[in-house]
Design a protein around this motif. Structure first.
Motif, PDB file in Angstrom:
ATOM      1  N   LEU A 151       6.589   1.181  -5.044  1.00  0.00           N
ATOM      2  CA  LEU A 151       5.621   2.187  -5.491  1.00  0.00           C
ATOM      3  C   LEU A 151       4.253   1.954  -4.838  1.00  0.00           C
ATOM      4  O   LEU A 151       3.561   2.910  -4.448  1.00  0.00           O
ATOM      5  CB  LEU A 151       5.499   2.100  -7.022  1.00  0.00           C
ATOM      6  CG  LEU A 151       4.931   3.318  -7.730  1.00  0.00           C
ATOM      7  CD1 LEU A 151       5.667   4.582  -7.337  1.00  0.00           C
ATOM      8  CD2 LEU A 151       4.971   3.125  -9.238  1.00  0.00           C
ATOM      9  N   LEU A 152       3.899   0.687  -4.718  1.00  0.00           N
ATOM     10  CA  LEU A 152       2.631   0.342  -4.059  1.00  0.00           C
ATOM     11  C   LEU A 152       2.619   0.906  -2.636  1.00  0.00           C
ATOM     12  O   LEU A 152       1.657   1.563  -2.210  1.00  0.00           O
ATOM     13  CB  LEU A 152       2.459  -1.185  -4.047  1.00  0.00           C
ATOM     14  CG  LEU A 152       1.310  -1.741  -3.217  1.00  0.00           C
ATOM     15  CD1 LEU A 152      -0.042  -1.268  -3.751  1.00  0.00           C
ATOM     16  CD2 LEU A 152       1.344  -3.271  -3.202  1.00  0.00           C
ATOM     17  N   ASN A 153       3.712   0.677  -1.906  1.00  0.00           N
ATOM     18  CA  ASN A 153       3.787   1.184  -0.530  1.00  0.00           C
ATOM     19  C   ASN A 153       3.719   2.707  -0.509  1.00  0.00           C
ATOM     20  O   ASN A 153       3.047   3.299   0.332  1.00  0.00           O
ATOM     21  CB  ASN A 153       5.088   0.713   0.134  1.00  0.00           C
ATOM     22  CG  ASN A 153       5.050  -0.775   0.429  1.00  0.00           C
ATOM     23  OD1 ASN A 153       3.968  -1.363   0.516  1.00  0.00           O
ATOM     24  ND2 ASN A 153       6.205  -1.388   0.569  1.00  0.00           N
ATOM     25  N   LYS A 154       4.401   3.318  -1.460  1.00  0.00           N
ATOM     26  CA  LYS A 154       4.425   4.791  -1.514  1.00  0.00           C
ATOM     27  C   LYS A 154       3.007   5.341  -1.749  1.00  0.00           C
ATOM     28  O   LYS A 154       2.580   6.298  -1.113  1.00  0.00           O
ATOM     29  CB  LYS A 154       5.353   5.207  -2.673  1.00  0.00           C
ATOM     30  CG  LYS A 154       5.863   6.614  -2.548  1.00  0.00           C
ATOM     31  CD  LYS A 154       6.907   6.882  -3.604  1.00  0.00           C
ATOM     32  CE  LYS A 154       6.848   8.362  -3.938  1.00  0.00           C
ATOM     33  NZ  LYS A 154       7.191   8.704  -5.258  1.00  0.00           N
ATOM     34  N   ASN A 169      -2.245   0.858  19.419  1.00  0.00           N
ATOM     35  CA  ASN A 169      -0.782   0.768  19.231  1.00  0.00           C
ATOM     36  C   ASN A 169      -0.361   0.042  17.949  1.00  0.00           C
ATOM     37  O   ASN A 169       0.522  -0.808  17.961  1.00  0.00           O
ATOM     38  CB  ASN A 169      -0.140   0.091  20.445  1.00  0.00           C
ATOM     39  CG  ASN A 169      -0.315   0.948  21.674  1.00  0.00           C
ATOM     40  OD1 ASN A 169      -0.132   2.170  21.602  1.00  0.00           O
ATOM     41  ND2 ASN A 169      -0.733   0.343  22.772  1.00  0.00           N
ATOM     42  N   LYS A 170      -1.034   0.357  16.855  1.00  0.00           N
ATOM     43  CA  LYS A 170      -0.659  -0.245  15.571  1.00  0.00           C
ATOM     44  C   LYS A 170      -0.094   0.847  14.661  1.00  0.00           C
ATOM     45  O   LYS A 170      -0.613   1.122  13.585  1.00  0.00           O
ATOM     46  CB  LYS A 170      -1.877  -0.899  14.900  1.00  0.00           C
ATOM     47  CG  LYS A 170      -2.490  -2.012  15.712  1.00  0.00           C
ATOM     48  CD  LYS A 170      -1.620  -3.246  15.715  1.00  0.00           C
ATOM     49  CE  LYS A 170      -2.171  -4.309  16.645  1.00  0.00           C
ATOM     50  NZ  LYS A 170      -1.240  -5.420  16.864  1.00  0.00           N
ATOM     51  N   ASN A 171       0.963   1.474  15.141  1.00  0.00           N
ATOM     52  CA  ASN A 171       1.485   2.628  14.404  1.00  0.00           C
ATOM     53  C   ASN A 171       2.742   2.294  13.617  1.00  0.00           C
ATOM     54  O   ASN A 171       3.804   2.864  13.845  1.00  0.00           O
ATOM     55  CB  ASN A 171       1.759   3.782  15.382  1.00  0.00           C
ATOM     56  CG  ASN A 171       2.051   5.064  14.635  1.00  0.00           C
ATOM     57  OD1 ASN A 171       1.820   5.148  13.434  1.00  0.00           O
ATOM     58  ND2 ASN A 171       2.580   6.051  15.322  1.00  0.00           N
ATOM     59  N   THR A 172       2.606   1.344  12.679  1.00  0.00           N
ATOM     60  CA  THR A 172       3.747   1.081  11.795  1.00  0.00           C
ATOM     61  C   THR A 172       3.260   1.249  10.362  1.00  0.00           C
ATOM     62  O   THR A 172       2.074   1.032  10.075  1.00  0.00           O
ATOM     63  CB  THR A 172       4.278  -0.361  11.955  1.00  0.00           C
ATOM     64  OG1 THR A 172       3.218  -1.255  11.565  1.00  0.00           O
ATOM     65  CG2 THR A 172       4.701  -0.648  13.374  1.00  0.00           C
ATOM     66  N   PRO A 173       4.161   1.619   9.447  1.00  0.00           N
ATOM     67  CA  PRO A 173       3.719   1.769   8.054  1.00  0.00           C
ATOM     68  C   PRO A 173       3.051   0.502   7.530  1.00  0.00           C
ATOM     69  O   PRO A 173       2.041   0.566   6.828  1.00  0.00           O
ATOM     70  CB  PRO A 173       5.017   2.070   7.300  1.00  0.00           C
ATOM     71  CG  PRO A 173       5.919   2.669   8.327  1.00  0.00           C
ATOM     72  CD  PRO A 173       5.563   2.011   9.630  1.00  0.00           C
ATOM     73  N   ASP A 202       0.904   4.878   1.340  1.00  0.00           N
ATOM     74  CA  ASP A 202       1.285   5.888   2.351  1.00  0.00           C
ATOM     75  C   ASP A 202       0.699   7.248   1.992  1.00  0.00           C
ATOM     76  O   ASP A 202       0.280   8.012   2.867  1.00  0.00           O
ATOM     77  CB  ASP A 202       2.819   5.997   2.443  1.00  0.00           C
ATOM     78  CG  ASP A 202       3.453   4.708   2.963  1.00  0.00           C
ATOM     79  OD1 ASP A 202       2.711   3.839   3.470  1.00  0.00           O
ATOM     80  OD2 ASP A 202       4.688   4.557   2.837  1.00  0.00           O
ATOM     81  N   HIS A 203       0.662   7.531   0.698  1.00  0.00           N
ATOM     82  CA  HIS A 203       0.116   8.819   0.246  1.00  0.00           C
ATOM     83  C   HIS A 203      -1.390   8.905   0.548  1.00  0.00           C
ATOM     84  O   HIS A 203      -1.896   9.947   0.969  1.00  0.00           O
ATOM     85  CB  HIS A 203       0.388   8.982  -1.252  1.00  0.00           C
ATOM     86  CG  HIS A 203      -0.086  10.276  -1.825  1.00  0.00           C
ATOM     87  ND1 HIS A 203       0.145  11.486  -1.226  1.00  0.00           N
ATOM     88  CD2 HIS A 203      -0.801  10.559  -2.950  1.00  0.00           C
ATOM     89  CE1 HIS A 203      -0.401  12.463  -1.945  1.00  0.00           C
ATOM     90  NE2 HIS A 203      -0.993  11.919  -2.990  1.00  0.00           N
ATOM     91  N   ILE A 204      -2.068   7.784   0.337  1.00  0.00           N
ATOM     92  CA  ILE A 204      -3.508   7.737   0.646  1.00  0.00           C
ATOM     93  C   ILE A 204      -3.727   8.023   2.133  1.00  0.00           C
ATOM     94  O   ILE A 204      -4.563   8.853   2.514  1.00  0.00           O
ATOM     95  CB  ILE A 204      -4.112   6.355   0.258  1.00  0.00           C
ATOM     96  CG1 ILE A 204      -4.146   6.171  -1.261  1.00  0.00           C
ATOM     97  CG2 ILE A 204      -5.507   6.148   0.866  1.00  0.00           C
ATOM     98  CD1 ILE A 204      -5.118   7.054  -2.001  1.00  0.00           C
ATOM     99  N   TRP A 205      -2.954   7.342   2.983  1.00  0.00           N
ATOM    100  CA  TRP A 205      -3.140   7.552   4.425  1.00  0.00           C
ATOM    101  C   TRP A 205      -2.787   8.990   4.819  1.00  0.00           C
ATOM    102  O   TRP A 205      -3.489   9.632   5.597  1.00  0.00           O
ATOM    103  CB  TRP A 205      -2.331   6.543   5.250  1.00  0.00           C
ATOM    104  CG  TRP A 205      -2.309   6.911   6.715  1.00  0.00           C
ATOM    105  CD1 TRP A 205      -1.224   7.103   7.500  1.00  0.00           C
ATOM    106  CD2 TRP A 205      -3.449   7.180   7.561  1.00  0.00           C
ATOM    107  NE1 TRP A 205      -1.598   7.464   8.774  1.00  0.00           N
ATOM    108  CE2 TRP A 205      -2.966   7.523   8.838  1.00  0.00           C
ATOM    109  CE3 TRP A 205      -4.833   7.171   7.355  1.00  0.00           C
ATOM    110  CZ2 TRP A 205      -3.803   7.857   9.906  1.00  0.00           C
ATOM    111  CZ3 TRP A 205      -5.680   7.510   8.411  1.00  0.00           C
ATOM    112  CH2 TRP A 205      -5.161   7.845   9.672  1.00  0.00           C
TER     113      TRP A 205
END
Ligand code: SF4
Length: 480
Positions: free
Chosen positions: A212-215, A326-330, A218-221
């Protein structure tokens, strides 16, 4: 034990243009609504009058405080409300002299009478104060709140409770890595070998399960990215009467040389394919920041970072990190937000993130320091370097005043986000090329200095529009 400040306190989904003058009062109105429902009953309310004090009175019109309290009283949620409909709802209240309390209970509401801008009055606890006087047939209830920066709210009751709790057992949850100062944070990093973002993640995991924290991160970004994209694709003039033209739209077109794209993803690909020329990257960093703050000035949806006025710095530097480093990872994106929030928490603990308390150093200065530390972690993976980058970024914002022309969050605010972003990148590069152990100024020292400077700063430069650029540009306070 200090109250835990979460990454989601630093990054809150909001409506522009100001976290202290829009989001805070909006949240306060919703808190007042809760009070009414719990202890008075909606059906017993005859009228609600709103009194705005100090800075909220002086720059409240330009900052949308009046709009925010009306939306809050109607029960609208700043996270989910349709921002396209805000103005029509406000105009309907003004025209019909009627407000639906919590969307259901109709009240007589005459804008000129029921919202009062008390420019010569202030309340002692904080310059951003507002009271709701709720009238029933039998008595009047007053609920007073303080908007203390970044969308944070304190009620009179909260303050009294804090005082009474001085010696009481705290109900706050113990975090694995509690920290107040940079020294505390560094202690945990050194002891565990964990990065700053790891420390924040572990603390957050005590209240939010990891998935949930990751979700949520991700929503913030995604909300930040949507805001950049929208700002880059909206042309015209900003509301408020200053006739400020949006610039991100034209800049975006110019930089992409009218190449065709169909969606956010293909837009990002095109930007990345444009190369790494210094001026090209510099223009994009500015464009991203302009886009966010033009949206913010248009009552659009933004994320506080840590405030609305400074909402463009962190998204701009984060998108720079994704596209040009090039730091395009979740996980890289989530870590960026976590590290940035750690620095915001340090400033909130040791100084302020409220322009009404500390001027613009508390907004753009703090956001730049947050972005600098996060970028440094992404590129360097050394905790001391990240803290050094934050220190450098703030050191060169010390004393920055808040003097918004016309009381609007437009001049100097929008461009100032581009400066905060560029300084963050420079600060990160400087830290990455330095040895933090030889630095003479620590982050704790600069936080302390910022707070001292805030206290010495003349009140004219603290979001009152009574000094600086605000009085050099002969424009009357604009109507929203
Ligand atoms: S001058 Fe700075 S602190 Fe003041 S409203 Fe603008 S961005 Fe916020």
């Amino acid at each position: 034990m200090e109250k835990f400040i979460s990454v989601f306190d630093m990054f809150k989904i909001a409506v522009g243009p100001s976290s202290s003058h829009t989001l805070g009062p909006w949240v306060a109105a919703r808190r007042c609504l809760d009070k009414i429902q719990q202890s008075i009953g909606l059906e017993n309310v005859l009228s609600v009058k709103v009194l705005l004090y100090g800075s909220l009175a002086k720059t409240g019109k330009g900052h949308g405080t009046d709009m925010a309290v009306m939306m809050g009283l109607m029960g609208e949620d700043p996270i989910t409300t349709d921002t396209q409909l805000i103005m029509s709802k406000i105009n309907a209240i003004k025209m019909n002299h009627s407000l639906l309390l919590n969307g259901v209970h109709a009240l007589l509401f005459i804008y000129e009478d029921h919202i009062q801008f008390l420019k010569d009055q202030s309340l002692p606890h904080h310059p951003n104060a507002l009271s709701f006087i709720v009238q029933t047939e039998l008595e009047a209830f007053t609920f007073t709140y303080y908007s203390i920066g970044g969308g944070f709210i304190e009620s009179e009751m909260d303050i009294a409770t804090k005082l009474n709790q001085k010696n009481a057992v705290s109900e706050e949850k113990e975090m694995p890595f509690n920290f107040i100062t940079t020294n505390d944070l560094l202690h945990w990093c050194m002891k565990t070998g964990m990065s700053i973002s790891d420390i924040i993640r572990e603390n957050e995991k005590t209240i939010l399960e990891e998935t949930l924290l990751n979700k949520e991160l991700d929503h913030i970004w995604q909300t930040m990215l949507d805001c950049i994209y929208k700002g880059c694709h909206t042309e015209g003039t900003l509301p408020g009467g200053l006739q400020v033209r949006r610039r991100a739209f034209e800049l975006n077109k110019k930089l992409l040389k009218d190449q065709h794209y169909t969606d956010q993803k293909s837009w990002l690909d095109l930007i990345q394919k444009g190369g790494t020329d210094f001026k090209y990257i510099l223009d994009w960093v500015s464009c991203f920041a302009l886009a966010v703050n033009e949206e913010n000035a248009s009552f659009g949806r933004v994320v506080t970072a840590p405030t609305n006025g400074a909402a463009g710095v962190i998204p701009s530097v984060l998108l720079y990190t994704i596209l040009f480093c090039n730091k395009n990872t979740p996980s890289a994106i989530r870590n960026f937000l976590c590290t940035a929030s750690a620095i915001g928490i340090l400033f909130k603990n040791g100084a302020t993130i409220s322009a009404a308390m500390g001027g613009c150093q508390a907004e753009i200065g703090v956001s730049s320091a947050m972005a600098a530390a996060a970028l440094t972690e992404a590129l360097g993976d050394n905790q001391k370097q990240s803290l050094m980058a934050a220190e450098i970024a703030m050191e060169h914002h010390l004393g920055l005043t808040c003097d918004p022309v016309g009381g609007l969050v437009q001049i100097p605010c929008i461009e100032r986000n581009t400066m905060g972003a560029i300084k963050a990148i420079t600060a990160a590069q400087l830290a990455l090329q330095s040895k933090p152990d030889f630095a003479l100024v620590s982050l704790d020292k600069v936080i302390h200095t910022m707070w001292n400077t805030a206290q010495d700063m003349n009140v004219k430069y603290k979001e009152t529009a009574d000094g600086g650029l605000a009085i050099q540009i002969p424009i009357a306070l604009a109507e929203c």
